[in-house]
Scaffold this active site. Structure first.
Site, PDB file in Angstrom:
ATOM      1  CD  GLN A 161      -1.585   6.430   1.265  1.00 60.71           C
ATOM      2  OE1 GLN A 161      -1.111   5.826   0.312  1.00 60.71           O
ATOM      3  NE2 GLN A 161      -0.895   6.673   2.372  1.00 60.71           N
ATOM      4  NE  ARG A 162       1.477   4.364  -2.304  1.00 64.45           N
ATOM      5  CZ  ARG A 162       0.559   3.413  -2.207  1.00 64.45           C
ATOM      6  NH1 ARG A 162      -0.597   3.665  -1.611  1.00 64.45           N
ATOM      7  NH2 ARG A 162       0.777   2.206  -2.700  1.00 64.45           N
TER       8      ARG A 162
ATOM      9  CB  CYS B  33       5.734   1.688   0.394  1.00 67.27           C
ATOM     10  SG  CYS B  33       6.999   2.973   0.255  1.00 67.27           S
TER      11      CYS B  33
ATOM     12  CB  CYS C 258       3.881 -11.167   8.194  1.00 72.48           C
ATOM     13  SG  CYS C 258       4.594 -11.736   6.633  1.00 72.48           S
TER      14      CYS C 258
END
Length: 389
Positions: free
Chosen positions: A79-80, A195, A348
């Site tokens: 994605q980046r 991130c 989480c």
């Protein structure tokens, strides 16, 4: 920084054509392009920042690039991290980067270091380069890169990103400030989400990485005004830039040697809150799966991720209560009510936020068990149909 020696550097006919748009710039010209070819730049990391850095430094004609990374390409990188492609998933990032660089500029020498940068190898690796570009995403490595650059008197072209915001500057250049002037001490562990936990808009590292590449080209060719002494802040949502002045701190401790940066940044050490985190009871995802399969009514599984993450993937039966609602106290009584006569388990993405949630709940007399590895481990070890992100 001394300009690269160009006395023995020549551009081939192919290079003259390839870099012709540089050659006709009065600020660069033939001498500037020869400086680029004679220069060597080390990029630490081939992720979001390292990708545009390496692509554009190679395209600009930097003669030698070093790459330090030990990770492999993952689908979530694409994605980046634009230097990598789908066909390289599961393969070393440094090999992917080298292949792409040679597609852009076959004249560029690429040296690979498939290792973590450590206090034992940093000085040896960095010593052979003119400039270091920091494309890392963690505090221990940032302090390590900074201190090694100070000891070796190398410019450190810095960038960092998070969500929609980024920053860039040049450290340790011509007597200017270094990273410790901006951050004398690292933040407490877990204070700044990664991130992977907080997210990052894909175009942001491209913008910050290109600023780093621009500064590197300027340092090599000796043109323009560098960002040394100025911290450039970028907000993608507002599409705005602003600057903060940076100055060397005369009271800053002298850097004399490389240290244990993991301990310095509280990673695996006794940083604030870690004693509490170490006392939290844990359970593996496979053990949790066994409990859930038994359909025990006395079990409450709490998911403390953000709603956007829950839209991607969930563990069936989990109740979503984001961590910020727990830490603010807003959700404490609701959880107390839900947990009556139940055994509480908390998860989480990776296990860090759930540990923090249990510490906060424990201060209100609510005990529970942390799910090690979170939903990421659940996806890998229990149910591969649950997407990883």
């Amino acid at each position: 920084m001394l300009p690269p020696d160009t006395s023995a550097v020549q551009l081939s006919p192919d290079e003259v054509v390839r870099f012709s748009r540089h050659l006709i710039l009065p600020e660069i010209g033939m001498e500037g392009q020869k400086r680029l070819k004679a220069a060597s730049v080390l990029c630490v990391g081939t992720g979001g920042l390292g990708s545009p850095l390496l692509l554009y430094l190679a395209a600009a004609g930097v003669g030698r690039l070093g790459i330090v990374d030990f990770d492999v390409v993952d689908h979530s990188n694409l994605q980046r991290q634009v230097i990598h492609g789908t066909s390289w998933v599961g393969k070393p990032k440094i090999e992917s980067a080298k292949a792409r660089i040679h597609e852009i500029n076959p004249h560029c020498q690429v040296d690979l270091y498939e290792t973590a940068l450590t206090s034992e190898n940093a000085l040896e690796i960095i010593a052979g380069y003119d400039i270091v570009c920091d494309g890392t995403d963690n505090f221990p490595t940032r302090y390590l890169v900074n201190d090694a650059c100070v000891l070796l008197d190398k410019p450190n072209v810095y960038g960092s990103i998070f969500r929609f915001e980024g920053q860039a500057t040049v450290f340790n250049f011509e007597g200017g400030p270094n990273y410790r002037d901006l951050f004398p001490e690292p933040p407490p562990p877990g204070m700044v989400p990664s991130c992977a936990e907080g997210g990052v808009v894909g175009v942001l590292p491209g913008i910050i990485g290109l600023i780093q590449a621009t500064e590197t080209v300027k340092l090599i060719t000796g043109i323009g005004t560098s960002l040394s002494g100025r911290l450039l802040l970028f907000d993608a949502l507002k599409m705005s830039f602003r600057e903060l002045k940076l100055r060397p701190n005369p009271q800053r401790p002298v850097i004399e040697t490389l240290i244990d940066y993991q301990a310095f940044c509280g990673v695996g050490g006794s940083a604030p809150g870690q004693e509490e985190a170490g006392s939290v009871a844990t359970i593996s995802v496979t053990e949790l799966k066994t409990l859930l399969d038994d359909q025990q009514d006395d079990l409450l599984l709490l998911d403390v991720r953000n709603p956007q993450e829950a839209d991607i993937a969930v563990i069936p039966g989990a109740v979503l209560v984001p961590l910020d609602r727990i830490e603010s106290g807003e959700a404490i009584e609701d959880i107390r009510r839900l947990a009556v006569n139940k055994r509480l388990y908390v998860h989480c993405k990776l296990g860090g936020r759930s540990a923090k949630a249990l510490i906060a709940l424990g201060r209100h007399g609510i005990d529970g068990v942390n799910v090690q590895g979170g939903i990421d481990a659940w996806s890998q070890e229990v149910d591969p149909d649950v997407p990883r992100y």
